[in-house]
Design an enzyme around this catalytic site. Structure first.
Site, PDB file in Angstrom:
ATOM      1  N   ASN A 241     -23.949  -2.562  17.417  1.00  0.00           N
ATOM      2  CA  ASN A 241     -24.972  -3.093  18.261  1.00  0.00           C
ATOM      3  C   ASN A 241     -25.318  -1.999  19.272  1.00  0.00           C
ATOM      4  OD1 ASN A 241     -23.082  -3.292  21.000  1.00  0.00           O
ATOM      5  ND2 ASN A 241     -21.960  -4.781  19.653  1.00  0.00           N
ATOM      6  N   ASP A 339     -12.576 -14.018  18.954  1.00  0.00           N
ATOM      7  CA  ASP A 339     -13.197 -13.557  20.330  1.00  0.00           C
ATOM      8  C   ASP A 339     -12.067 -13.319  21.263  1.00  0.00           C
ATOM      9  OD1 ASP A 339     -14.391 -14.043  23.037  1.00  0.00           O
ATOM     10  OD2 ASP A 339     -15.910 -15.125  21.938  1.00  0.00           O
ATOM     11  N   PHE A 357     -18.630 -11.091  30.161  1.00  0.00           N
ATOM     12  CA  PHE A 357     -20.037 -10.854  30.156  1.00  0.00           C
ATOM     13  C   PHE A 357     -21.083 -11.736  29.342  1.00  0.00           C
ATOM     14  CE2 PHE A 357     -21.060  -7.138  33.064  1.00  0.00           C
ATOM     15  CZ  PHE A 357     -19.738  -6.906  33.651  1.00  0.00           C
ATOM     16  N   LYS A 375     -14.791 -20.385  26.384  1.00  0.00           N
ATOM     17  CA  LYS A 375     -13.836 -19.133  26.675  1.00  0.00           C
ATOM     18  C   LYS A 375     -12.655 -19.210  27.742  1.00  0.00           C
ATOM     19  CE  LYS A 375     -17.574 -16.176  24.873  1.00  0.00           C
ATOM     20  NZ  LYS A 375     -17.811 -15.159  24.063  1.00  0.00           N
TER      21      LYS A 375
HETATM   22  O1  C5P Z   1     -20.120 -15.062  23.057  1.00  0.00           O
HETATM   23  P1  C5P Z   1     -20.710 -13.841  23.570  1.00  0.00           P
HETATM   24  O2  C5P Z   1     -20.475 -12.820  22.284  1.00  0.00           O
HETATM   25  O3  C5P Z   1     -22.110 -13.975  23.932  1.00  0.00           O
HETATM   26  O4  C5P Z   1     -19.726 -13.449  24.727  1.00  0.00           O
HETATM   27  C1  C5P Z   1     -19.858 -12.333  25.320  1.00  0.00           C
HETATM   28  C2  C5P Z   1     -18.494 -12.248  26.069  1.00  0.00           C
HETATM   29  O5  C5P Z   1     -17.529 -12.517  25.240  1.00  0.00           O
HETATM   30  C3  C5P Z   1     -18.525 -10.818  26.559  1.00  0.00           C
HETATM   31  O6  C5P Z   1     -17.460 -10.759  27.704  1.00  0.00           O
HETATM   32  C4  C5P Z   1     -17.498 -10.169  25.366  1.00  0.00           C
HETATM   33  O7  C5P Z   1     -16.797  -8.841  25.728  1.00  0.00           O
HETATM   34  C5  C5P Z   1     -16.694 -11.271  24.896  1.00  0.00           C
HETATM   35  N1  C5P Z   1     -16.385 -11.280  23.584  1.00  0.00           N
HETATM   36  C6  C5P Z   1     -15.067 -11.008  22.797  1.00  0.00           C
HETATM   37  N2  C5P Z   1     -14.817 -11.168  21.598  1.00  0.00           N
HETATM   38  C7  C5P Z   1     -15.829 -11.231  20.933  1.00  0.00           C
HETATM   39  C8  C5P Z   1     -17.198 -11.711  21.173  1.00  0.00           C
HETATM   40  C9  C5P Z   1     -17.298 -11.626  22.600  1.00  0.00           C
HETATM   41  O8  C5P Z   1     -14.189 -10.425  23.857  1.00  0.00           O
HETATM   42  N3  C5P Z   1     -15.400 -11.061  19.407  1.00  0.00           N
END
Ligand code: C5P
Length: 445
Positions: A241, A339, A357, A375
């Protein structure tokens, strides 16, 4: 009588050789009227615009104009020892260049180089000098090193021209100093106008910045994830990304500056490791998760700033895909990555204060509330990534911070380094408030 805005504040006022020096007389008067103790340092050129006698009368102290002189026994090394702030106004192109290079050849440049306190500069010069690539590069260097730069404004210039480069008016400079010293959460940080910065803006080198002395982070262990992750499709291709890592690195830098023990778990970036930060490099989301698991022992705070790939290819190819073989359409089978920040947020034992974030393009509040709940986060920092000026690769950002009960605060557009400073301060304050609350709750049981 109400408390004076700068009661007992010690300010060193440095003046370099620009016509705007006459306005500094008024600034000096205003600082003193508001309770500050002011010591003045001048370059030889500054003395050609306003005499040291004027500033001696205004500040009630002898003025330092010579490195070898002995103004009331204070020398250029000692003068900022107990100062809260060193303000250079006006700061000429010549002096800014010397500050950027570390030259110490007069009373002001030596004072700046030896400064024991944060430095504010208020540039003043002709527009062509300001937009010269040399000056732009110097301003950028100083900004990255943590100098507070009060952007000049447009208007009539001493040379008869009209344009950008006039020193900011005294009221603005005074307000800036007050806000800085009174440590307001929303500092009137001024992003430099694009005309004052090199173009295109290179990624900010995240050097140790010299900020107002802070020790809020002492004794805290903070783990931060940053940057993108990369998931292999085949040996030559990845799913990734647009994250540059700048925000996470700036957070790590600021947390370390505030005395915290910081571990930065980073996906692939081109950024230098901030000073005093332990960095663990990872590539994939599952490596990032493993690194987080192995680093969060005793962590007080975990901040998930990484843009983690949501999916990975179930079985990456061991040899490079050939389009001649794959044909017109190619289907990749993906599986969801765990996640990471949600894993941390849902820990039963030793759960750290958990901050996520969220990069969103719409339905901001709705998304923030949903993520904080799903979360199990203590805070979420929401960025609008639809605006290219504050998006993934830019040096600026703006953010709204949500807690479980709604908006905590909003920060307007500013550099990622400055935003990181304010965010880390807020996160540490919220963490401490939660700890106190827990202690009070357990006492009352
Ligand atoms: O759900 P989303 O990806 O928008 O959420 C963003 C947040 O979740 C950020 O803090 C990102 O670092 C964390 N995240 C994570 N592991 C993932 C996806 C997102 O820690 N697999």
């Amino acid at each position: 009588m109400s408390q004076l805005l700068l009661q007992n504040r010690k300010i060193v006022l440095a003046i370099t050789g620009g016509i705007a020096a006459y306005k500094t007389c008024e600034l000096c008067r205003k600082l003193i009227k508001n309770g500050a103790q002011v010591r003045v340092v001048m370059t030889e050129a500054a003395c050609k615009f306003v005499t040291p006698a004027t500033f001696a009368a205004l500040s009630h102290h002898e003025v330092m104009t010579d490195v070898f002189g002995d103004a009331e026994g204070i020398d250029h090394i000692a003068i900022t020892n107990d100062a809260d702030l060193l303000v250079v106004a006006p700061a000429t192109a010549n002096s800014l260049a010397k500050f950027a290079c570390g030259i110490a050849d007069n009373a002001v440049t030596t004072t700046v180089l030896a400064s024991a306190c944060p430095v504010v500069v208020a540039p003043a010069m002709n527009t062509r000098m300001l937009i010269n690539p040399a000056t732009k590069a110097n301003l950028k260097t100083l900004q990255e090193r943590g100098f507070y730069i009060i952007a000049p404004e447009e208007g009539d210039l001493a040379c008869g021209d009209s344009g950008m480069g006039r020193m900011r008016n005294v009221d603005d400079i005074f307000a800036y100093i007050c806000a800085l010293l009174n440590d307001h959460v929303a500092l009137p940080y001024q992003a430099l106008p694009p005309t004052c910065l090199p173009s295109p803006q290179e990624p900010a080198a995240l050097t140790q910045t010299k900020l107002l002395p802070k020790s809020h982070g002492a004794g805290l262990k903070i783990v931060i994830t940053a940057g993108p992750t990369e998931e292999s499709i085949d040996p030559a291709r990845v799913i990734t990304n647009k994250s540059s890592g700048k925000m996470g690195y700036a957070l790590a830098q600021m947390a370390a500056t505030m005395g915290a023990d910081v571990t930065l778990i980073s996906g692939p970036t081109h950024l230098a490791t901030p000073n005093n930060v332990k960095r663990v490099d990872v590539t994939t989301a599952s490596q990032m998760l493993d690194a987080v698991k192995s680093q969060i022992g005793q962590a007080n705070i975990v901040i998930g700033c990484a843009a983690v790939a949501d999916y990975r290819v179930i079985e990456p190819m061991s040899t490079k895909l050939k389009k001649e073989e794959t044909g017109e359409f190619l289907t990749l089978e993906l599986v969801k990555n765990e996640d990471i920040i949600s894993y941390v947020g849902h820990l039963d034992e030793d759960r750290p204060f958990t901050v996520g974030f969220a990069a969103e393009t719409d339905h901001f509040e709705e998304n923030a509330r949903e993520k904080i709940a799903n979360k199990n986060l203590d805070l979420i920092v929401l960025n609008d990534v639809s605006d290219p000026e504050i998006g993934f690769n830019s040096n600026d950002n703006a953010a709204t911070v949500y807690g479980p009960n709604g908006i905590v605060t909003s920060f307007g557009k500013m550099s990622k380094v400055k935003l990181a400073d304010l965010l880390i301060e807020l996160i540490i304050a919220e963490y401490k408030a939660k700890k106190h609350q827990e202690q009070d709750d357990s006492k009352s049981k």
